[in-house]
Design a protein around this motif. Structure first.
Motif, PDB file in Angstrom:
ATOM      1  N   MET A   1       0.822  -1.211   0.000  1.00 35.17           N
ATOM      2  CA  MET A   1       0.000   0.000   0.000  1.00 35.17           C
ATOM      3  C   MET A   1       0.856   1.261   0.000  1.00 35.17           C
ATOM      4  N   LYS A   2       2.085   1.150   0.492  1.00 40.52           N
ATOM      5  CA  LYS A   2       3.002   2.297   0.422  1.00 40.52           C
ATOM      6  C   LYS A   2       3.259   2.668  -1.038  1.00 40.52           C
ATOM      7  N   THR A   3       3.439   1.645  -1.864  1.00 42.87           N
ATOM      8  CA  THR A   3       3.662   1.870  -3.296  1.00 42.87           C
ATOM      9  C   THR A   3       2.396   2.402  -3.957  1.00 42.87           C
ATOM     10  N   VAL A   4       1.236   1.908  -3.526  1.00 41.63           N
ATOM     11  CA  VAL A   4      -0.037   2.409  -4.061  1.00 41.63           C
ATOM     12  C   VAL A   4      -0.161   3.909  -3.808  1.00 41.63           C
ATOM     13  N   GLU A   5       0.199   4.349  -2.599  1.00 44.74           N
ATOM     14  CA  GLU A   5       0.120   5.773  -2.274  1.00 44.74           C
ATOM     15  C   GLU A   5       1.087   6.585  -3.136  1.00 44.74           C
ATOM     16  N   GLU A   6       2.281   6.050  -3.399  1.00 44.12           N
ATOM     17  CA  GLU A   6       3.224   6.730  -4.291  1.00 44.12           C
ATOM     18  C   GLU A   6       2.613   6.915  -5.674  1.00 44.12           C
ATOM     19  N   LEU A   7       1.954   5.874  -6.161  1.00 41.04           N
ATOM     20  CA  LEU A   7       1.333   5.943  -7.486  1.00 41.04           C
ATOM     21  C   LEU A   7       0.198   6.955  -7.502  1.00 41.04           C
ATOM     22  N   LYS A   8      -0.607   6.999  -6.456  1.00 43.49           N
ATOM     23  CA  LYS A   8      -1.724   7.948  -6.398  1.00 43.49           C
ATOM     24  C   LYS A   8      -1.202   9.385  -6.359  1.00 43.49           C
ATOM     25  N   ASN A   9      -0.118   9.603  -5.617  1.00 45.22           N
ATOM     26  CA  ASN A   9       0.481  10.938  -5.569  1.00 45.22           C
ATOM     27  C   ASN A   9       1.029  11.341  -6.936  1.00 45.22           C
ATOM     28  N   TYR A  10       1.623  10.366  -7.640  1.00 43.50           N
ATOM     29  CA  TYR A  10       2.140  10.621  -8.993  1.00 43.50           C
ATOM     30  C   TYR A  10       0.987  10.992  -9.925  1.00 43.50           C
ATOM     31  N   ALA A  11      -0.102  10.228  -9.843  1.00 46.98           N
ATOM     32  CA  ALA A  11      -1.259  10.488 -10.703  1.00 46.98           C
ATOM     33  C   ALA A  11      -1.790  11.900 -10.473  1.00 46.98           C
ATOM     34  N   GLU A  12      -1.930  12.280  -9.209  1.00 51.97           N
ATOM     35  CA  GLU A  12      -2.470  13.610  -8.889  1.00 51.97           C
ATOM     36  C   GLU A  12      -1.553  14.714  -9.391  1.00 51.97           C
ATOM     37  N   SER A  13      -0.243  14.531  -9.222  1.00 51.10           N
ATOM     38  CA  SER A  13       0.700  15.580  -9.622  1.00 51.10           C
ATOM     39  C   SER A  13       0.831  15.698 -11.136  1.00 51.10           C
ATOM     40  N   HIS A  14       0.421  14.653 -11.866  1.00 44.02           N
ATOM     41  CA  HIS A  14       0.506  14.682 -13.331  1.00 44.02           C
ATOM     42  C   HIS A  14      -0.858  14.867 -14.001  1.00 44.02           C
TER      43      HIS A  14
ATOM     44  N   ASN B   1      11.348 -17.612  -1.923  1.00 45.00           N
ATOM     45  CA  ASN B   1      12.117 -16.391  -1.679  1.00 45.00           C
ATOM     46  C   ASN B   1      11.757 -15.793  -0.332  1.00 45.00           C
ATOM     47  N   PRO B   2      12.742 -15.193   0.367  1.00 41.19           N
ATOM     48  CA  PRO B   2      12.415 -14.487   1.615  1.00 41.19           C
ATOM     49  C   PRO B   2      11.576 -13.258   1.312  1.00 41.19           C
ATOM     50  N   ALA B   3      10.808 -12.808   2.312  1.00 42.28           N
ATOM     51  CA  ALA B   3       9.838 -11.729   2.101  1.00 42.28           C
ATOM     52  C   ALA B   3      10.475 -10.451   1.569  1.00 42.28           C
ATOM     53  N   HIS B   4      11.707 -10.144   1.961  1.00 46.22           N
ATOM     54  CA  HIS B   4      12.309  -8.885   1.520  1.00 46.22           C
ATOM     55  C   HIS B   4      12.704  -8.919   0.041  1.00 46.22           C
ATOM     56  N   ARG B   5      12.554 -10.099  -0.599  1.00 49.37           N
ATOM     57  CA  ARG B   5      12.859 -10.210  -2.029  1.00 49.37           C
ATOM     58  C   ARG B   5      11.621 -10.460  -2.885  1.00 49.37           C
ATOM     59  N   TRP B   6      10.450 -10.462  -2.290  1.00 46.33           N
ATOM     60  CA  TRP B   6       9.241 -10.643  -3.086  1.00 46.33           C
ATOM     61  C   TRP B   6       9.073  -9.451  -4.029  1.00 46.33           C
ATOM     62  N   GLU B   7       8.802  -9.735  -5.295  1.00 49.99           N
ATOM     63  CA  GLU B   7       8.672  -8.686  -6.307  1.00 49.99           C
ATOM     64  C   GLU B   7       7.233  -8.633  -6.826  1.00 49.99           C
ATOM     65  N   THR B   8       6.652  -7.451  -6.753  1.00 45.93           N
ATOM     66  CA  THR B   8       5.268  -7.249  -7.162  1.00 45.93           C
ATOM     67  C   THR B   8       5.161  -5.988  -8.005  1.00 45.93           C
ATOM     68  N   ILE B   9       4.616  -6.114  -9.203  1.00 43.11           N
ATOM     69  CA  ILE B   9       4.280  -4.921  -9.980  1.00 43.11           C
ATOM     70  C   ILE B   9       2.952  -4.392  -9.455  1.00 43.11           C
ATOM     71  N   VAL B  10       2.946  -3.152  -9.000  1.00 44.45           N
ATOM     72  CA  VAL B  10       1.715  -2.499  -8.546  1.00 44.45           C
ATOM     73  C   VAL B  10       1.294  -1.524  -9.647  1.00 44.45           C
ATOM     74  N   ARG B  11       0.073  -1.657 -10.122  1.00 43.91           N
ATOM     75  CA  ARG B  11      -0.351  -0.899 -11.305  1.00 43.91           C
ATOM     76  C   ARG B  11      -1.729  -0.272 -11.066  1.00 43.91           C
ATOM     77  N   LEU B  12      -1.889   0.961 -11.547  1.00 40.97           N
ATOM     78  CA  LEU B  12      -3.166   1.666 -11.505  1.00 40.97           C
ATOM     79  C   LEU B  12      -3.524   2.136 -12.905  1.00 40.97           C
ATOM     80  N   GLN B  13      -4.778   1.950 -13.285  1.00 38.77           N
ATOM     81  CA  GLN B  13      -5.267   2.519 -14.532  1.00 38.77           C
ATOM     82  C   GLN B  13      -5.559   3.997 -14.318  1.00 38.77           C
ATOM     83  N   VAL B  14      -5.183   4.790 -15.304  1.00 41.15           N
ATOM     84  CA  VAL B  14      -5.385   6.237 -15.175  1.00 41.15           C
ATOM     85  C   VAL B  14      -5.951   6.822 -16.454  1.00 41.15           C
ATOM     86  N   GLY B  15      -6.535   7.995 -16.330  1.00 40.86           N
ATOM     87  CA  GLY B  15      -7.032   8.754 -17.462  1.00 40.86           C
ATOM     88  C   GLY B  15      -6.945  10.242 -17.141  1.00 40.86           C
ATOM     89  N   GLU B  16      -7.156  11.058 -18.130  1.00 41.36           N
ATOM     90  CA  GLU B  16      -7.060  12.505 -17.902  1.00 41.36           C
ATOM     91  C   GLU B  16      -8.421  13.100 -17.563  1.00 41.36           C
TER      92      GLU B  16
END
Length: 196
Positions: free
Chosen positions: A149-162, A181-196
């Motif tokens: 969710m930390k990454t989700v918030e980064e994406l939402k802030n990016y969306a708002e600023s752009h 894999n240990p938890a600190h190496r789990w890799e997840t693409i976090v993606r949000l759909q956006v529009g103008e």
């Protein structure tokens, strides 16, 4: 015999490096999907007794290999998170992407095989669908799934600023296996759909 890998065909969709947020146009892709809702386990993923999508895709692998000699690699597990419906409870859609060669007839056959193997058990329904995600913003989250969710918030802030508006729930694409894999190496693409 060649083994087809959609990770390579759609590199911008399934290959990210840690760091910057990326904008990407995601094309129409085919998925086997399973709807669900309920509590999450200790990993932060659904507590599903039957992961039917994976079994259905494995049957599709068998069918395409036997019928036409076409082989393909399994794609990553994906979840679109829709709504928080209670304490640590969510509604969601789980899915796996499948190649363009898959037809509704193949899907029906694969689904019937899975249902036969479960016999008298009640299992979740699946569907064969096409999604066009369109313009998205995404970032690679490295670490425990419950911290995404930390990454989700980064994406939402990016969306708002752009000047973008977010539509729909967040999509998470799980690139590696937590059991390997240990938890600190789990890799997840976090993606949000956006529009103008």
């Amino acid at each position: 015999m060649k083994v087809n890998d959609n990770r390579k065909l759609y590199r911008s969709v399934y290959h990210l490096k840690p760091g910057a947020i990326e904008e990407v146009e995601v094309p129409s892709l085919h998925f086997i999907v399973q709807e669900g809702k309920g509590k999450l386990n200790s990993l932060g993923q659904p507590e599903e007794e039957h992961w039917v999508v994976w079994k259905t895709v494995n049957q599709l692998k068998r069918i395409t290999k036997e019928r036409s000699g076409y082989q393909f690699k399994l794609m990553p597990h994906e979840i679109v998170w829709h709504e928080n419906i209670g304490e640590d409870e969510w509604s969601y859609t789980q899915m796996m992407q499948v190649p363009d060669v898959i037809t509704f007839e193949m899907y029906d056959e694969a689904s019937a095989c899975v249902q036969t193997r479960y016999r008298d058990e009640i299992v979740p329904a699946t569907n064969f669908v096409t999604y066009k995600q369109g313009l998205c913003i995404q970032k690679l989250h490295v670490g425990h799934y419950r911290e995404s969710m930390k990454t989700v918030e980064e994406l939402k802030n990016y969306a708002e600023s752009h000047g973008y508006k977010v539509s729909g729930g967040r999509r998470e694409v799980y690139l590696n296996q937590p059991g390997c894999n240990p938890a600190h190496r789990w890799e997840t693409i976090v993606r949000l759909q956006v529009g103008e």
